[in-house]
Structures are given as structure tokens and as C-alpha cells.
Motif scaffolding. Sequence first.
Motif, PDB file in Angstrom:
ATOM      1  N   LEU A  78       0.627  -1.441  -0.466  1.00 59.47           N
ATOM      2  CA  LEU A  78      -0.062  -0.416   0.272  1.00 59.47           C
ATOM      3  C   LEU A  78       0.770   1.598  -0.351  1.00 59.47           C
ATOM      4  N   THR A  79       1.795   1.686   0.542  1.00 57.16           N
ATOM      5  CA  THR A  79       2.937   2.151   0.844  1.00 57.16           C
ATOM      6  C   THR A  79       3.295   2.933  -0.593  1.00 57.16           C
ATOM      7  N   ARG A  80       3.931   1.698  -1.682  1.00 56.09           N
ATOM      8  CA  ARG A  80       4.567   1.727  -2.392  1.00 56.09           C
ATOM      9  C   ARG A  80       3.150   1.722  -3.760  1.00 56.09           C
ATOM     10  N   HIS A  81       1.583   1.491  -3.438  1.00 50.73           N
ATOM     11  CA  HIS A  81       1.058   2.389  -4.104  1.00 50.73           C
ATOM     12  C   HIS A  81       0.615   3.858  -4.063  1.00 50.73           C
ATOM     13  N   THR A  82       0.856   4.589  -3.359  1.00 50.60           N
ATOM     14  CA  THR A  82       0.911   6.201  -2.920  1.00 50.60           C
ATOM     15  C   THR A  82       1.258   6.728  -3.962  1.00 50.60           C
ATOM     16  N   LYS A  83       2.214   6.470  -5.417  1.00 49.77           N
ATOM     17  CA  LYS A  83       2.962   6.615  -6.208  1.00 49.77           C
ATOM     18  C   LYS A  83       2.079   7.664  -7.126  1.00 49.77           C
ATOM     19  N   GLY A  84       0.709   6.207  -7.140  1.00 47.41           N
ATOM     20  CA  GLY A  84      -0.262   6.864  -8.525  1.00 47.41           C
ATOM     21  C   GLY A  84      -1.327   7.588  -7.528  1.00 47.41           C
ATOM     22  N   ILE A  85      -1.219   7.835  -6.942  1.00 48.72           N
ATOM     23  CA  ILE A  85      -2.440   8.442  -6.581  1.00 48.72           C
ATOM     24  C   ILE A  85      -2.227  10.070  -6.302  1.00 48.72           C
ATOM     25  N   ASP A  86      -3.230  10.763  -5.927  1.00 50.62           N
ATOM     26  CA  ASP A  86      -3.158  12.122  -5.583  1.00 50.62           C
ATOM     27  C   ASP A  86      -2.870  12.402  -4.295  1.00 50.62           C
TER      28      ASP A  86
END
Length: 167
Positions: A146-154
Amino acid sequence: MLEDIRLGHLRIPQHMDATDIHWVPVDFPKYKVNTDAAVFSNTKEVGIGVVVRDHKGEVIAALSKRLSLPLGPLEAEAKAMDDAVSFARDIGLQDVIFETNSTIINALTGTTIDNIVTSILHKLQDFRSSELLLVCRQGNKPAHTLTRHTKGIDKFVTWIEETPIFY
């Protein structure tokens, strides 16, 4: 063996079994909250991931959050724990075990991140029972994802009573 630290009703175990690399369920009615942070130095941002699971291991809530803050690793992990505690409180949990693969747990006895630590300890008083546990990276993999997922969110994304698609 090191003795556990007690801060009011909070227990911070001072040991970790290196062979325990998998997520371990908790007894009902407790919940387990795993948290992780990543520093993206090239963009001067921080990613935070939080996963909340029940005693069956089912995801009941999750959070991915991106912060435009130039934090170091210890500060980022402290901020992730602070956000995890807030998230657990906001969704109404009362009996919680917080897990991280960061040494932030050791920092709870006084460091340069005192303001964040103070915030965490203050918020933990809102729970009926709470523990902070240090786990190895393998046992914290969903929060790391989920931490790595943050690269693709606003800014941030939460999932309540559903599991993220990529989980």
C-alpha cells in the motif's frame, strides 16, 4: 531477554522472533493494524500504507497516503504510525495491535521526533487496549504494498469493508 516497556495500558514488547515472518492472527475481538512508510527522495515525498485486519485475517480497512514532505526514514515511519493510530481510532476500533517493521517502536522512549511520538501516545489513550509490535518486513508486506501504491495517487485512498484490487 529485554523486558517489555509499559506506558499506561500500552505494552511495547522489546523482542522479536526472527523466525516469525508471516502475519499472525489475533484473538477476537482484537484487530491488527500494519503500517509502513517509504521515502521517495527524488520527489521529496513520503508514502504511507495501513492495513487493518480482523481475527480471521480479513481486511476490514486499508489506507494509502502520499505526503509532500521531505522526511527522513525515521520521521516517515513515525508519521505512518501516527496516521495508522488515527485511522484505527477514526474507524472505531477499541482493541488494537499495531505492527511495523520500523525501529520507530524503540523511538517511543524519547528521540528527535518527540512531537510525533507525543501525538501517537496521546491518541493511543483513546483505545481500550493497544500494543505496538516490531515485525520483520515479510510480516508487514501488505502495508508495504500500500505504501508503494501511493506513487500513483493524488493524496490518499481508503478502503472500508473491501480489499484493494492489487492486494
